[in-house]
Design a protein around this motif. Sequence first.
Motif, PDB file in Angstrom:
ATOM      1  N   UNK A 104       8.762  -3.964  -4.189  1.00 43.54           N
ATOM      2  CA  UNK A 104       7.329  -3.805  -4.475  1.00 43.54           C
ATOM      3  C   UNK A 104       6.961  -4.030  -5.929  1.00 43.54           C
ATOM      4  N   UNK A 105       7.962  -4.041  -6.836  1.00 41.50           N
ATOM      5  CA  UNK A 105       7.674  -4.374  -8.231  1.00 41.50           C
ATOM      6  C   UNK A 105       7.511  -3.154  -9.119  1.00 41.50           C
ATOM      7  N   UNK A 124      -1.290   1.444   0.889  1.00 43.51           N
ATOM      8  CA  UNK A 124      -0.720   1.335   2.231  1.00 43.51           C
ATOM      9  C   UNK A 124      -0.968  -0.054   2.812  1.00 43.51           C
ATOM     10  N   UNK A 125      -2.172  -0.566   2.610  1.00 40.70           N
ATOM     11  CA  UNK A 125      -2.527  -1.897   3.113  1.00 40.70           C
ATOM     12  C   UNK A 125      -1.663  -2.974   2.460  1.00 40.70           C
ATOM     13  N   UNK A 126      -1.452  -2.860   1.133  1.00 45.03           N
ATOM     14  CA  UNK A 126      -0.642  -3.851   0.418  1.00 45.03           C
ATOM     15  C   UNK A 126       0.806  -3.804   0.899  1.00 45.03           C
ATOM     16  N   UNK A 127       1.346  -2.594   1.071  1.00 42.05           N
ATOM     17  CA  UNK A 127       2.732  -2.459   1.529  1.00 42.05           C
ATOM     18  C   UNK A 127       2.895  -3.022   2.938  1.00 42.05           C
ATOM     19  N   UNK A 128       1.923  -2.768   3.801  1.00 44.56           N
ATOM     20  CA  UNK A 128       1.975  -3.302   5.166  1.00 44.56           C
ATOM     21  C   UNK A 128       1.906  -4.825   5.165  1.00 44.56           C
ATOM     22  N   UNK A 136      10.403  -5.399   7.818  1.00 40.65           N
ATOM     23  CA  UNK A 136      10.679  -4.064   7.267  1.00 40.65           C
ATOM     24  C   UNK A 136      12.042  -3.992   6.591  1.00 40.65           C
ATOM     25  N   UNK A 137      13.017  -4.771   7.097  1.00 45.04           N
ATOM     26  CA  UNK A 137      14.366  -4.714   6.517  1.00 45.04           C
ATOM     27  C   UNK A 137      14.460  -5.478   5.197  1.00 45.04           C
ATOM     28  N   UNK A 164       6.050   7.175   5.139  1.00 49.34           N
ATOM     29  CA  UNK A 164       4.943   7.029   6.087  1.00 49.34           C
ATOM     30  C   UNK A 164       4.988   5.687   6.804  1.00 49.34           C
ATOM     31  N   UNK A 165       5.407   4.642   6.083  1.00 50.15           N
ATOM     32  CA  UNK A 165       5.401   3.290   6.643  1.00 50.15           C
ATOM     33  C   UNK A 165       6.761   2.873   7.197  1.00 50.15           C
ATOM     34  N   UNK A 166       7.733   3.768   7.128  1.00 49.60           N
ATOM     35  CA  UNK A 166       9.058   3.429   7.635  1.00 49.60           C
ATOM     36  C   UNK A 166       9.771   2.388   6.806  1.00 49.60           C
TER      37      UNK A 166
END
Length: 464
Positions: A104-105, A124-128, A136-137, A164-166
């Motif tokens: 993620x930086x 959350x939106x950016x991570x998704x 996800x891996x 939260x986002x796994x």
Amino acid sequence: DHPKTLVACAASLDMPALALTDHDALYGAVRFAQAAREAGIQPVFGAELTLASGHHLTLLVKNERGWRNLCRIISRARQRAPKGEALFPGEELARYCGGLIALSGCKRGEVAAALLAKDEALARSAAQYYRDIFGAENFWIELQHHLLPDDTAFVHQQVALAKKLGLGYVVTNNVHYASRARQQLQDVLVCIRHLTNLTAAKYEGLLRPNSEFYLKSDRQLAYLFSDYPEALANTLLLAQRCQFELRYGLQTLPRFPTPADISPECYLSRLCRIALPECYANPPAEVHRQLKHELAIISRAGLANYFLIVWDIVRFAREQKIRCQGRGSAANSLVAYLLGISPIDPLAHNLVFERFLSAERQVVPDIDMDFQADRREEVIQYIYQRYGTDHAAMAATVITFRRRSAIRDIGRALGIPAGLLVRGERLLDEDENDDDSAPVGLLRRLCEQIDRVPRHLGIHNGGM
């Protein structure tokens, strides 16, 4: 710091692996790979990418496909930004995500920036978004701690979001110098880059807030991330997944467009046989034997395409009345003579072809070409037009600091009066003061540290 310095420091800390993630570049990759191999450390290749939005994203190479994609990403980011900068459109990441792991930086990452702005929904939106692109891996939340006032709370926030986002989370360190002792040199380099001095740079917020941006040991990082030991363990997990090895060998060149889909080998043979009567009034058997011998070796080495590219460049120059001539060991080749690359008849001078190319050495032989200086740019532009910017590029040269330029640049950064800097090297040699706090003593120490450190990139005059 220089890749060799970073690797040496990692080796002294008994690190099994080290990642090099320069900003929007892979310029240090070769020296990094060489130093890591000598030190017995696994090199992990990557880059800290600047997106068109201004956010940062760390990319790590898993395999050959990832290396190729990262090279393409950086090339496109450079092409779409002013000289010396790079901006990559985030919406194009999906095209080049194969073989890459994304982190993620730093605090300039999109996820981190949203959390710092207290906008958890945006984070959350950016991570998704990145999870959907890389999977996800292959998308991890990057945790850093540099002993700044809010770092501990911020790490907790990031881990909470990851859970939260796994998503997985991993410890990194924003390393800008190998050891704490090199922090002052790094500040000076920042000043040199921005053409300012330390006082102004600190006032303008150009310098890092403390001296914690160095390569830390596992014990130091374990203390900083004692609440999340799994995050530190994940560094080894990611290193195991990044098994790309930088290999050297025959360069992959753009394919010369032969007529009617004739193979490069057949077309090269045809060109040589057409040229035979032009070079020899009555070609003796020796010429035919030598030509057959050379073409066989060139074919086995996979270099027919290479000869055709050089022939095409020479053909263009001759048609445009641009003076050019090959030199060096290419003069030992009958094929080069027949193609007009070299003006020397190797048989008339008893030259040995194997000095230029042999079946035992699988390397691309040098065919050095000299072009008329005031018209060389025409040849360069022809190559770009012929093969496109995706397949042709100028070679870069790395300009390093030398004593004279270092004195001037460092002196300016330290705020030493210009009148003193005029005396330059004489000033350092005359002053025997070893006190590092004194201007001349500090200048001497920094000049020693900066010697042969890269200063800037240049464009090679004719290397493509």
